[in-house]
Design a protein around this motif. Structure first.
Motif, short mmCIF file in Angstrom:
data_model
loop_
_atom_site.label_atom_id
_atom_site.label_comp_id
_atom_site.label_asym_id
_atom_site.label_seq_id
_atom_site.Cartn_x
_atom_site.Cartn_y
_atom_site.Cartn_z
N ALA A 175 0.84 -1.20 0.00
CA ALA A 175 0.00 0.00 0.00
C ALA A 175 0.88 1.25 0.00
O ALA A 175 1.91 1.30 0.66
CB ALA A 175 -0.92 0.01 1.21
N GLU A 176 0.45 2.26 -0.74
CA GLU A 176 1.18 3.52 -0.78
C GLU A 176 0.75 4.44 0.36
O GLU A 176 1.59 5.10 0.98
CB GLU A 176 0.96 4.22 -2.12
CG GLU A 176 1.59 3.49 -3.30
CD GLU A 176 1.47 4.26 -4.59
OE1 GLU A 176 0.99 5.42 -4.57
OE2 GLU A 176 1.84 3.70 -5.64
N LEU A 177 -0.55 4.51 0.60
CA LEU A 177 -1.09 5.38 1.63
C LEU A 177 -2.07 4.61 2.50
O LEU A 177 -2.74 3.69 2.02
CB LEU A 177 -1.84 6.57 1.00
CG LEU A 177 -1.03 7.59 0.21
CD1 LEU A 177 -1.98 8.55 -0.52
CD2 LEU A 177 -0.10 8.37 1.12
N VAL A 178 -2.16 5.00 3.75
CA VAL A 178 -3.20 4.50 4.64
C VAL A 178 -4.05 5.71 5.04
O VAL A 178 -3.53 6.71 5.55
CB VAL A 178 -2.61 3.81 5.89
CG1 VAL A 178 -3.74 3.38 6.83
CG2 VAL A 178 -1.78 2.61 5.48
N ARG A 215 3.02 8.90 4.99
CA ARG A 215 2.25 7.92 4.21
C ARG A 215 0.84 7.74 4.77
O ARG A 215 0.16 6.77 4.47
CB ARG A 215 2.99 6.57 4.18
CG ARG A 215 4.37 6.68 3.53
CD ARG A 215 5.10 5.35 3.52
NE ARG A 215 4.48 4.40 2.58
CZ ARG A 215 4.91 3.15 2.42
NH1 ARG A 215 5.92 2.69 3.15
NH2 ARG A 215 4.31 2.36 1.55
N ILE A 216 0.40 8.71 5.57
CA ILE A 216 -0.95 8.73 6.11
C ILE A 216 -1.74 9.84 5.43
O ILE A 216 -1.26 10.96 5.27
CB ILE A 216 -0.95 8.99 7.63
CG1 ILE A 216 -0.18 7.91 8.38
CG2 ILE A 216 -2.38 9.12 8.16
CD1 ILE A 216 -0.84 6.56 8.36
N LEU A 217 -2.96 9.52 4.99
CA LEU A 217 -3.87 10.51 4.43
C LEU A 217 -5.07 10.62 5.37
O LEU A 217 -5.65 9.61 5.76
CB LEU A 217 -4.32 10.12 3.02
CG LEU A 217 -5.20 11.13 2.28
CD1 LEU A 217 -4.87 11.15 0.78
CD2 LEU A 217 -6.69 10.84 2.47
N TRP A 218 -5.39 11.85 5.73
CA TRP A 218 -6.46 12.11 6.70
C TRP A 218 -7.69 12.61 5.97
O TRP A 218 -7.65 13.66 5.32
CB TRP A 218 -6.01 13.17 7.71
CG TRP A 218 -4.68 12.92 8.32
CD1 TRP A 218 -3.46 13.17 7.76
CD2 TRP A 218 -4.42 12.34 9.61
NE1 TRP A 218 -2.45 12.81 8.63
CE2 TRP A 218 -3.01 12.29 9.78
CE3 TRP A 218 -5.24 11.90 10.65
CZ2 TRP A 218 -2.42 11.80 10.92
CZ3 TRP A 218 -4.65 11.40 11.80
CH2 TRP A 218 -3.25 11.36 11.93
N GLU A 219 -8.79 11.87 6.06
CA GLU A 219 -10.03 12.39 5.52
C GLU A 219 -10.47 13.58 6.37
O GLU A 219 -10.58 13.46 7.60
CB GLU A 219 -11.11 11.31 5.50
CG GLU A 219 -10.83 10.22 4.46
CD GLU A 219 -11.95 9.21 4.32
OE1 GLU A 219 -11.91 8.44 3.35
OE2 GLU A 219 -12.86 9.20 5.18
N ALA A 220 -10.71 14.71 5.71
CA ALA A 220 -11.04 15.95 6.43
C ALA A 220 -11.91 16.80 5.52
O ALA A 220 -11.45 17.77 4.92
CB ALA A 220 -9.76 16.70 6.82
#
Length: 274
Positions: A175-178, A215-220
């Protein structure tokens, strides 16, 4: 004066007073937009005006099979033309798992030309083995993978230690991003309380435990959430589930071109004495 030349007429540095924003293809400060059913003309308009600031488009939830095939193919072509990754929502793969239709899902994703998928278990339960298998299967097809952590049920919270462990294993599988789940409402799920306000203690705990924050993407999806994460993690934080109409607004905040994040500007402060 030709319209094509207007952008270059702004004083140098005014478009990015922070002096830090990368050009595409970016590795820092990715913006993922959720498309909840834009028509083709609206999608084209979005990318024409804001495509420079969009890195990923997610066709939300399980909407992808509901489009006429020519329209979804054209959306994918437009995204690729603008250097944007495009993927169906994770809920669609969850439905494929539940209905035992995963091979057909992957066949259609590849046939249509999607570049990415999202592996999530916000509605169903996936074993660790099954989650790993889905990530690896997608990577074997040449797709990039974003995974998602968290349940969509209102009131669900982040188990920080489990999140850290899950993220490490997802990355090890390719995985590229979580992504940290927040739904499109941004309220009562994951990092945000029922009013949509950031749970600061939870965020601090995550930052102290989870490695590879780049490598973390935050839904916002809400503006105040974006401001809070930019102030806590910097303008180069990866943000997702951004409404289409808010792309340029978010980019202005990343660059210090809105009062909420004006302090990001790097220009010397000047005092004018009268």
């Amino acid at each position: 004066m030709q319209i094509a030349h207007l952008k270059s007429m702004w004083p140098e540095g005014l478009s990015d007073p922070s002096g830090r924003r990368q050009a595409k293809p970016r590795t820092r400060g990715l913006t993922m937009v959720i498309d909840k059913g834009l028509g083709l003309h609206a999608f084209d308009d979005l990318l024409s005006s804001s495509g420079e600031y969009i890195d990923i488009v997610k066709l939300g939830f399980g909407t992808s099979p509901l489009y006429p095939l020519p329209i979804i193919r054209d959306k994918i072509k437009l995204a690729l033309k603008h250097g944007i990754k495009i993927m169906p929502g994770g809920t669609l793969l969850e439905a494929a798992v539940r209905l035992d239709l995963v091979p057909g899902f992957f066949n259609q994703v590849a046939s249509l030309g999607f570049t990415s998928i999202e592996v999530s278990d916000g509605t169903i339960n996936l074993s660790r083995a099954r989650r790993s298998e889905l990530i690896k299967d997608a990577r074997s097809l040449g797709l990039s993978v974003s995974t998602e952590y968290g349940k969509k049920l209102f009131g669900s919270r982040i188990d920080v230690e489990d999140f850290a462990s899950t993220a490490e294993q997802d990355w090890a599988c390719g995985a590229e991003l979580v992504t940290v789940e927040a739904r499109e409402s941004g309220k009562g799920v994951g990092l945000f309380d029922e009013r949509g306000e950031c749970r600061d203690e939870d965020l601090s705990h995550i930052l102290s435990v989870v490695p590879n924050l780049d490598r973390i993407l935050w839904e916002a999806p809400l503006k105040d959430q974006q401001v809070a994460l930019i102030k806590a993690l910097g303008a180069d934080v990866h943000l997702g589930n951004i409404p289409a109409q808010d792309v340029i607004t978010l980019e202005s905040m990343r660059r210090g071109l809105r009062s909420d994040t004006f302090e990001l500007q790097q220009a010397p402060y000047l005092e004018y004495m009268i």
